[in-house]
Design a protein around this motif. Structure first.
Motif, short mmCIF file in Angstrom:
data_model
loop_
_atom_site.label_atom_id
_atom_site.label_comp_id
_atom_site.label_asym_id
_atom_site.label_seq_id
_atom_site.Cartn_x
_atom_site.Cartn_y
_atom_site.Cartn_z
N LEU A 54 0.84 -1.20 0.00
CA LEU A 54 0.00 0.00 0.00
C LEU A 54 0.87 1.25 0.00
O LEU A 54 0.61 2.22 -0.73
N CYS A 55 1.92 1.23 0.80
CA CYS A 55 2.85 2.36 0.92
C CYS A 55 3.46 2.68 -0.45
O CYS A 55 3.49 3.84 -0.86
N ASP A 56 3.95 1.67 -1.15
CA ASP A 56 4.59 1.90 -2.44
C ASP A 56 3.60 2.28 -3.52
O ASP A 56 3.91 3.03 -4.44
N THR A 57 2.38 1.76 -3.42
CA THR A 57 1.33 2.15 -4.37
C THR A 57 1.04 3.65 -4.24
O THR A 57 0.92 4.36 -5.24
N TYR A 58 0.96 4.12 -3.00
CA TYR A 58 0.73 5.55 -2.77
C TYR A 58 1.95 6.36 -3.19
O TYR A 58 1.83 7.45 -3.75
N GLY A 59 3.14 5.80 -2.96
CA GLY A 59 4.36 6.48 -3.39
C GLY A 59 4.38 6.68 -4.89
O GLY A 59 4.82 7.73 -5.38
N CYS A 60 3.92 5.68 -5.63
CA CYS A 60 3.81 5.81 -7.09
C CYS A 60 2.94 7.00 -7.46
O CYS A 60 3.28 7.81 -8.34
N ARG A 61 1.81 7.12 -6.79
CA ARG A 61 0.89 8.21 -7.07
C ARG A 61 1.56 9.57 -6.83
O ARG A 61 1.42 10.50 -7.64
N LEU A 62 2.30 9.67 -5.74
CA LEU A 62 2.95 10.94 -5.41
C LEU A 62 4.02 11.32 -6.43
O LEU A 62 4.27 12.50 -6.67
N LEU A 63 4.69 10.31 -7.02
CA LEU A 63 5.75 10.58 -7.99
C LEU A 63 5.25 10.60 -9.43
O LEU A 63 6.03 10.78 -10.36
N GLY A 64 3.94 10.40 -9.61
CA GLY A 64 3.37 10.49 -10.95
C GLY A 64 3.40 9.20 -11.74
O GLY A 64 3.25 9.21 -12.96
N PHE A 65 3.56 8.05 -11.06
CA PHE A 65 3.57 6.75 -11.73
C PHE A 65 2.29 5.98 -11.40
O PHE A 65 1.60 6.27 -10.42
N ARG A 66 2.02 4.99 -12.22
CA ARG A 66 0.96 4.03 -11.93
C ARG A 66 1.59 2.78 -11.35
O ARG A 66 2.77 2.53 -11.55
N LYS A 67 0.79 2.01 -10.66
CA LYS A 67 1.32 0.79 -10.04
C LYS A 67 1.98 -0.12 -11.07
O LYS A 67 3.03 -0.71 -10.80
N LYS A 68 1.43 -0.18 -12.26
CA LYS A 68 1.98 -1.06 -13.28
C LYS A 68 3.33 -0.58 -13.80
O LYS A 68 4.07 -1.34 -14.44
N ASP A 69 3.67 0.68 -13.53
CA ASP A 69 4.99 1.20 -13.93
C ASP A 69 6.11 0.66 -13.04
O ASP A 69 7.29 0.80 -13.37
N VAL A 70 5.74 0.07 -11.91
CA VAL A 70 6.71 -0.50 -10.96
C VAL A 70 6.28 -1.95 -10.71
O VAL A 70 5.60 -2.25 -9.72
N PRO A 71 6.66 -2.88 -11.58
CA PRO A 71 6.13 -4.25 -11.53
C PRO A 71 6.28 -4.99 -10.21
O PRO A 71 5.46 -5.84 -9.87
N TYR A 72 7.34 -4.68 -9.44
CA TYR A 72 7.51 -5.45 -8.21
C TYR A 72 6.39 -5.23 -7.20
O TYR A 72 6.15 -6.07 -6.33
N ILE A 73 5.66 -4.13 -7.31
CA ILE A 73 4.54 -3.88 -6.40
C ILE A 73 3.44 -4.92 -6.63
O ILE A 73 2.94 -5.55 -5.69
N GLY A 74 3.07 -5.11 -7.88
CA GLY A 74 2.03 -6.09 -8.21
C GLY A 74 2.45 -7.51 -7.89
O GLY A 74 1.65 -8.33 -7.43
N ILE A 75 3.73 -7.81 -8.13
CA ILE A 75 4.23 -9.16 -7.83
C ILE A 75 4.17 -9.41 -6.33
O ILE A 75 3.74 -10.48 -5.87
N ALA A 76 4.60 -8.42 -5.53
CA ALA A 76 4.55 -8.55 -4.08
C ALA A 76 3.12 -8.74 -3.59
O ALA A 76 2.86 -9.53 -2.66
N GLU A 77 2.19 -8.05 -4.20
CA GLU A 77 0.79 -8.20 -3.81
C GLU A 77 0.30 -9.62 -4.10
O GLU A 77 -0.38 -10.24 -3.27
N ARG A 78 0.67 -10.16 -5.25
CA ARG A 78 0.27 -11.53 -5.59
C ARG A 78 0.89 -12.56 -4.65
O ARG A 78 0.32 -13.64 -4.43
N LEU A 79 2.05 -12.23 -4.09
CA LEU A 79 2.72 -13.13 -3.15
C LEU A 79 2.17 -13.00 -1.73
O LEU A 79 2.62 -13.70 -0.82
N GLY A 80 1.23 -12.09 -1.55
CA GLY A 80 0.60 -11.94 -0.24
C GLY A 80 1.30 -11.00 0.72
O GLY A 80 1.01 -11.00 1.92
#
Length: 377
Positions: free
Chosen positions: A223-249
């Protein structure tokens, strides 16, 4: 503080802001017992003072230590390992952590000098420093900033400082995103205090800080990194490790409307005002960096080497030299070991016709090397 929440506080008294933030988040209630071994993990990527936008402000860590010691928690350690090419011991001195350690009696563990333990991290074996494994409650203190390879870095990627240098190199051969996510699955961070004071928007090593004077607290690194993406002007998909970490629980990325809580507080009788989150010129800088990346053919490059190359290219662009460089003509990274080619940067390309050796070579050496090469064109 709920796991789906993020607390924010603004001001310039970073130590007191941090203490207020932890008080409002009721951190002490999350720590199992008074003798719990608590690890505090800042970002000391290199010997660069925090004002340059790369390393964690020592005032934030001072605030964390004071908060804990005032409540009877004394089994504390700080631990970190700088990136390849830099010595943690030097960063500890330059960044103010040596004096911090002496003032509060909290030891600093250099994980570059630590033994490593092979761990199963959600199906991926990863070497993790023993000192990190021995911590019972880990407080992660990353800097929210840009990164020239992964676009941004915050809570998830900051754990790389808790693995040995050999493993950091291997992460790059694996493409960074998968191993970063798996490391977060195998090494739990129990609380996060984000240095969002003046992070650099493009480079992990800093140099162009953008001031926001904000400190944040979170419990969920995804959640922290997802919000960080928003603050820096990125989408979650622009930083793939966020989605992978979410899938890993590791955590959940869904930001509820009421998740962000901005705390009001008074310091010396003054209420802190929130600055604008989006600095002017940010999109232009992102496009500039994106264009420079097209000049490079990168394969499994370590962050320090790649970052130094991009800094050299930015300087060459300011001098109008990059127009002479063909797209994809500069090779860099471990993927070029034992291969031949025309022009390379870093010791991994030592078999190329022309190469600037070093592991990593400094930005200054790369600049001089490329400047000579492209003056010939």
């Amino acid at each position: 503080m709920k796991k789906w929440q993020i607390y924010k506080i603004y001001g310039t008294d970073y130590r007191e802001m941090t203490k207020e933030l932890l008080k409002r988040a009721k951190l002490k209630k999350r720590i199992p017992h008074k003798n719990c071994r608590i690890g505090i993990k800042p970002n000391l990527i290199s010997p660069t003072e925090a004002c340059y936008g790369a390393t964690t402000h020592p005032e934030i860590v001072a605030g964390i230590i004071e908060y804990l010691q005032e409540r009877g928690f004394f089994n504390l350690v700080m631990l970190e390992g700088s990136w390849i090419g830099a010595r943690t011991s030097e960063a500890v001195k330059v960044c103010g952590y040596e004096s911090l350690s002496q003032r509060y009696g909290v030891p600093f563990i250099d994980t570059q000098q630590d033994e490593a333990v092979r761990c199963d991290c959600a199906g991926m074996p990863i070497e993790i420093c023993r000192s990190a494994r021995e911590v019972e409650f880990l407080i992660n203190v990353p800097v929210l900033k840009g990164h020239c390879q992964t676009n941004m870095t915050c809570a998830l990627k900051n754990l790389k400082g808790l693995i040995p240098n050999s493993e950091k190199s291997r992460f790059h051969t694996l493409g960074l995103h998968e191993p970063i996510a798996h490391l977060a699955a195998g090494l739990t961070q129990h609380f996060i205090v984000v240095d969002h004071i003046c992070g650099d928007l493009e480079f992990e090593e800093g140099g162009n800080p953008v001031t926001t004077n904000c400190v944040m607290a979170a419990r969920d690194p995804v959640l922290c990194d997802t919000y960080g993406c928003r603050l820096l002007g990125f989408r979650k998909k622009d930083v793939p490790y966020i989605g992978i970490a979410e899938r890993l629980g590791v955590g959940a990325s869904r930001l509820k409307k009421e998740a962000i809580l901005e705390l009001e507080w008074n310091s010396a009788g003054e209420k802190k005002k929130q600055p604008k989150e989006k600095p002017s010129g940010k999109q232009r800088k992102k496009e500039q960096l994106k264009n420079l990346k097209t000049l490079v053919q990168e394969s499994k490059a370590c962050s320090a080497c790649y970052s130094n190359l991009m800094n050299a290219l930015l300087r060459l662009e300011q001098e109008g030299m990059t127009r002479n460089i063909e797209k994809g003509s500069i090779c860099i990274g471990q993927g070029f070991r034992k291969k031949t080619g025309k022009l390379g940067v870093g010791s991994c390309t030592k078999n190329f016709d022309r190469c600037q050796k070093g592991c990593p070579p400094s930005a200054e050496k790369i600049y001089s090397f490329l400047n000579k090469e492209y003056q010939k064109v």
